[in-house]
Design a protein around this motif. Structure first.
Motif, short mmCIF file in Angstrom:
data_model
loop_
_atom_site.label_atom_id
_atom_site.label_comp_id
_atom_site.label_asym_id
_atom_site.label_seq_id
_atom_site.Cartn_x
_atom_site.Cartn_y
_atom_site.Cartn_z
N ARG A 248 -22.27 12.38 -16.91
CA ARG A 248 -21.47 11.88 -18.03
C ARG A 248 -21.09 13.02 -18.98
O ARG A 248 -20.00 13.03 -19.54
CB ARG A 248 -22.25 10.78 -18.77
N ILE A 249 -21.98 13.99 -19.13
CA ILE A 249 -21.64 15.15 -19.96
C ILE A 249 -20.52 15.94 -19.31
O ILE A 249 -19.57 16.38 -19.99
CB ILE A 249 -22.89 16.03 -20.18
N LEU A 253 -16.80 17.01 -20.83
CA LEU A 253 -16.28 18.38 -20.87
C LEU A 253 -14.91 18.46 -20.19
O LEU A 253 -14.03 19.20 -20.65
CB LEU A 253 -17.26 19.34 -20.19
N ARG A 254 -14.73 17.72 -19.11
CA ARG A 254 -13.44 17.78 -18.41
C ARG A 254 -12.29 17.28 -19.27
O ARG A 254 -11.14 17.66 -19.05
CB ARG A 254 -13.51 16.97 -17.11
N GLN A 290 -25.87 24.68 -20.25
CA GLN A 290 -25.10 25.84 -19.81
C GLN A 290 -24.70 25.72 -18.35
O GLN A 290 -23.57 26.05 -17.96
CB GLN A 290 -25.89 27.13 -20.03
N ALA A 291 -25.61 25.23 -17.52
CA ALA A 291 -25.30 25.05 -16.09
C ALA A 291 -24.19 24.02 -15.91
O ALA A 291 -23.33 24.17 -15.02
CB ALA A 291 -26.55 24.63 -15.33
N LEU A 292 -24.19 22.98 -16.74
CA LEU A 292 -23.14 21.97 -16.64
C LEU A 292 -21.79 22.56 -17.03
O LEU A 292 -20.77 22.28 -16.40
CB LEU A 292 -23.47 20.77 -17.52
N LYS A 298 -16.24 25.96 -12.94
CA LYS A 298 -16.00 26.21 -11.51
C LYS A 298 -15.05 25.17 -10.94
O LYS A 298 -14.10 25.50 -10.22
CB LYS A 298 -17.33 26.20 -10.74
N GLU A 299 -15.30 23.87 -11.25
CA GLU A 299 -14.43 22.81 -10.74
C GLU A 299 -12.99 23.02 -11.19
O GLU A 299 -12.05 22.88 -10.40
CB GLU A 299 -14.93 21.45 -11.23
#
Length: 351
Positions: A248-249, A253-254, A290-292, A298-299
Motif C-alpha cells: 500500500r505504501i 508512492l507511485r 528506503q527499500a520501498l 526501479k519499477e
C-alpha cells in the motif's frame, strides 16, 4: 476491507489477503466447463457461490480457486484449463518439477521445464534466452490472433511459481510483455507477477535478472511431495507480492512525483501511526521504507525505459536523481544491468 486497531489506538487499513478475483474463476470455466448447471455444481463443490459469478468485484479464497483448478484438471485430464489443443495432461506439473529439480542450477532447471512444456503444448513454445546481465523467457506461438490474457498468465503462473519453488525464494520479474490487449482486470496479475505489464507487444516474454539462473538447486523428494500436495494454492499465494502495508505504501508512492515523496515521519502521520511503529511493521514484512522507495524507482525506471522517446536524463530527473550517472549506478545495483542494455533488449524493434 477491515480496519484493525491495536492497544495504542493505531488504525491501519488491512487489505483482504489470499483471495482471487471472481474474474479468474470465470476465465477458468470458459473453456474447461460448459456454462450452466455443471459449472454451478463444480463451484458449489469447492465452496464458491455461483451467484457471485456476475459480480465484478467479488473475490474468492485462493484455496477455493486452487481446489477448482485441481477439480477441473481431473475432470478434463488437463492441468491447463483446456486452453491448448494438446494441453497438460494430469501429472504434468509433477513430472515437470521432478525433472527440473534434478538439474544443478535454476537455469538448467528452467531449460528442462520449458523444454517439457514445449513438447506438451502446441501453441506455446517457450525458450530461455540469456542476454548478458538479463534473461528472458520468450513464448513462440502462431502469428494469428493472440491467446487470451488468462492463457498467458496461467502459463506464467506455472513457470514462475515452479522457478520460485526451485530457487527457494521469489524471482523478481522486471517486466512481462504480452501480445494480447490489456484485459479489463489486471490487479491480481500485477500482485502475482509485476507492476510492469505491457500489452499489445510484438511477442510475449518475461524479463528478469540473469544472475538468478546461477542459483543452485537443492530440493529433496520430500520437499517435492509437500509442494505437489499443496499445489496450485502455494503457487497462487506464496511467491506473489503480498497484499500488505508495504504494497500500500508503494501504491501511494507511485501516485506522487519522486520529489514529493514523504519522509518517514510524514508518511507515518498519514497512516495514523508512529514512525517507530511504521519501521517495526515494515521490518516484520522484511523491508524498509528506503527499500520501498528504491523498488518503486526501479519499477518506474523500467516502465520509462520502454518508452523510446524518454531520454536517460529525463528519467533520472523524474526519479529524483541529481544526475544521469547516479541513475545509471542505481539501476545497475537494482537489476544487474545498465539502462542502455535494458532498453536495447526491451525495444529491439522500436529503436
Amino acid at each position: 476491507m477491515a480496519v484493525k486497531q491495536d492497544g495504542q489506538g493505531e488504525r491501519l487499513l488491512m487489505a483482504e489477503k489470499d483471495t482471487i478475483s471472481m474474474q479468474l474463476v470465470r476465465e477458468a470455466l470458459l473453456e474447461s466447463c460448459a456454462p450452466g448447471a455443471p459449472s454451478q455444481a463444480l463451484l458449489n463443490r469447492v465452496g464458491i457461490d455461483p451467484a457471485q459469478l456476475d459480480q465484478a468485484q467479488a473475490r474468492v479464497p485462493a484455496s477455493a480457486y486452487a481446489q477448482l483448478w485441481r477439480l477441473l484438471a481431473r475432470r478434463c485430464h488437463d492441468e491447463f484449463f483446456c486452453m491448448d489443443p494438446r494441453g497438460l495432461r494430469t501429472g504434468s506439473l509433477a513430472f515437470l518439477c521432478r525433472s527440473s529439480m534434478a538439474q544443478p542450477t535454476l537455469g538448467a532447471g528452467l531449460e528442462t521445464a520449458l523444454t517439457f512444456l514445449g513438447l506438451m503444448l502446441e501453441h506455446l513454445q517457450p525458450v530461455l534466452v540469456r542476454q548478458q546481465s538479463l534473461a528472458e523467457i520468450v513464448i513462440g506461438e502462431p502469428q494469428d490472433a493472440p491467446r487470451r490474457p488468462f492463457t498467458y498468465f496461467t502459463f506464467w503462473m506455472i513457470v514462475h511459481g515452479v522457478a520460485c519453488w526451485l530457487a527457494g525464494r521469489r524471482i523478481p520479474i522486471l517486466a512481462i510483455e504480452l501480445r494480447c490487449a490489456e484485459p479489463p482486470f489486471c490487479d491480481d496479475y500485477r500482485v502475482m507477477f509485476s507492476e510492469n505489464l505491457q500489452f499489445g507487444r510484438p511477442r510475449t516474454r518475461m524479463i528478469f535478472a540473469a544472475d538468478c539462473l546461477d542459483l543452485p538447486l537443492k530440493r529433496t523428494p520430500e520437499e517435492l511431495q509437500r509442494f505437489l500436495a499443496e499445489a496450485p494454492a502455494n503457487i497462487l499465494v506464496k511467491y506473489r507480492d503480498p497484499d500488505s502495508l508495504a504494497r500500500r505504501i508503494k501504491a501511494t508512492l507511485r501516485r506522487l512525483p519522486a520529489g514529493e515523496w514523504p519522509e518517514t515521519e510524514a508518511l507515518a502521520q498519514q497512516l495514523c501511526i508512529s514512525a517507530s511503529t511504521l519501521r517495526r511493521r515494515l521490518a516484520e514484512e522484511g523491508t524498509t521504507y528506503q527499500a520501498l522507495k528504491d523498488s518503486v524507482r526501479k519499477e518506474l525506471a523500467i516502465t520509462w525505459l520502454a518508452e523510446a522517446e524518454v531520454g536517460f536524463a529525463e528519467i533520472a530527473a523524474r526519479l529524483g536523481f541529481a544526475d544521469t550517472s547516479s541513475f545509471y549506478k542505481a539501476f545497475r545495483k537494482w537489476t544487474g544491468s545498465n539502462p542502455g542494455h535494458y532498453r536495447s533488449l526491451i525495444l529491439p524493434h522500436d529503436v
